[in-house]
Design an enzyme around this catalytic site. Structure first.
Site, PDB file in Angstrom:
ATOM      1  CB  THR A  55      58.012  36.273 -75.520  1.00 19.13           C
ATOM      2  OG1 THR A  55      56.915  37.427 -75.940  1.00 19.13           O
ATOM      3  CG2 THR A  55      57.032  35.344 -74.352  1.00 19.13           C
ATOM      4  CG  HIS A  91      70.527  32.698 -72.329  1.00 24.19           C
ATOM      5  ND1 HIS A  91      71.397  33.404 -73.084  1.00 24.19           N
ATOM      6  CD2 HIS A  91      69.477  33.667 -71.845  1.00 24.19           C
ATOM      7  CE1 HIS A  91      71.323  34.684 -72.988  1.00 24.19           C
ATOM      8  NE2 HIS A  91      70.157  34.825 -72.061  1.00 24.19           N
TER       9      HIS A  91
END
Length: 341
Positions: free
Chosen positions: A141, A293
């Site tokens: 996730t 990220h």
């Protein structure tokens, strides 16, 4: 080059491990029926997973859980159960579904879990796996709130039984034996190179290149790009150093944090006779701007690609300036050291 990639991927797709996705030579039902729950948990794997790893899927009845569990079963992974609250007692993809991880573990002797649960509920799913004392939790996730992961990190640090890989990662694969995650199984080839990476897509690039030069992979670990994760470079390097199947190591890092510097310090301090090739993404990234990220950000003058490259080179690591050179660099090191057989 693109034609070469297409030809190689096509040949791997038709000759790779597991059942053919198009022909469906072996059905999911027959694959599942061939699995026995056993009476004891599997023995520890050399690098986190192997053919004996028994996996449950948290969130199995969702869209992502269904698709990737089906892919894992076809690859040959020992998927033994799923967990979805309020759906216990049913079956999905031929696997029993339980209400809780504890129930699934008790019934199937599972020792690993993969999580395909939406971000608001993913931390609770990880904590449930921790409470059940699984050996390994792989959380795919993305977008889990950082304050949730701070709680998870504290819980991880307070115990020594369970390892978390991720979140926000592609997962882990031991080619030909066990695939836990979202990576395309057919591009992998059993071989000699251990790969650890903060980037999912760059992991696939390193896999393709090490396959193309005939070296293959021993184990590939995507540790994820979030600031708070469960497994880092050092954890994986320590496993690769002592794994007899791993003869070379590829490390793919990126800007932000100090994980790459910590890895360089471990290599420099402990030393290794195994060749190590690294690539650091974000060489031209501007300070203060997140690059993809959540953890890929240069702040306070720290975490730059230049610092990471210098640390790794000082430790004797071959750092390439383009991801396209990873496979060739590793092959050259194998040639220089007489490791090709």
């Amino acid at each position: 080059m693109s034609r070469q990639v297409t030809r190689l991927l096509g040949s791997l797709r038709h000759s790779g491990g597991g059942c053919s996705g198009s022909s469906k030579v072996c059905s999911l039902t027959s694959l599942v029926q061939s699995r026995s729950f056993g009476t004891t948990p599997p023995p520890p794997a050399a690098v986190f997973v192997d053919k004996n790893t028994r996996v449950i899927c948290q969130g199995i009845t969702g869209k992502n859980g269904t698709f990737h569990t089906e892919q894992a079963i076809e690859y040959g992974t020992k998927m033994v159960a799923g967990v979805t609250p309020k759906k216990g007692g049913t079956e999905h993809l031929g696997l029993p579904v339980f209400n809780t991880v504890a129930e699934a573990k008790a019934e199937t002797k599972a020792n690993a879990s993969v999580i395909y649960v939406p971000a608001p509920f993913a931390a609770a799913a990880i904590m449930e796996g921790l409470a059940a004392e699984l050996d390994l939790i792989v959380c795919i996730t993305e977008g889990i709130p950082q304050h949730d992961m701070v709680r998870v990190k504290a819980a991880l640090n307070s115990q020594s039984k369970t390892r978390l890989i991720g979140p926000n990662c592609p997962g882990i694969i031991k080619p030909g034996e066990c695939k836990i995650g979202i990576m395309p199984g057919y591009i992998h080839k059993p071989g000699k190179i251990g790969i650890v990476s903060r980037s999912g897509t760059l992991t696939y690039e390193a896999v393709f290149q090490t396959t193309a030069v005939g070296l293959g992979q021993s184990t590939c670990v995507g540790i994820g790009g979030d600031p708070f994760n469960g497994t880092n470079f050092v954890d994986c390097l320590e496993k690769f150093f002592v794994d007899p199947q791993t003869e070379g190591i590829v490390l793919i890092g990126e800007i932000g944090g100090t994980a790459e510097e910590d890895a360089a310090a471990l290599i420099k301090e402990n030393g290794t006779d195994k060749p190590v090739v690294a690539f650091i993404a974000g060489l031209t990234a501007p300070p203060g701007r997140r690059m993809g990220h959540a953890g890929a950000i240069v702040s306070g003058g720290k975490g730059t690609a230049q610092d990471k490259i210098k640390s790794l080179r000082d430790a004797g690591v071959k750092v390439v300036e383009s991801p396209a050179k990873i496979g060739a660099a590793m092959f050259e090191l194998f040639q220089e050291r007489g490791l090709l057989k």
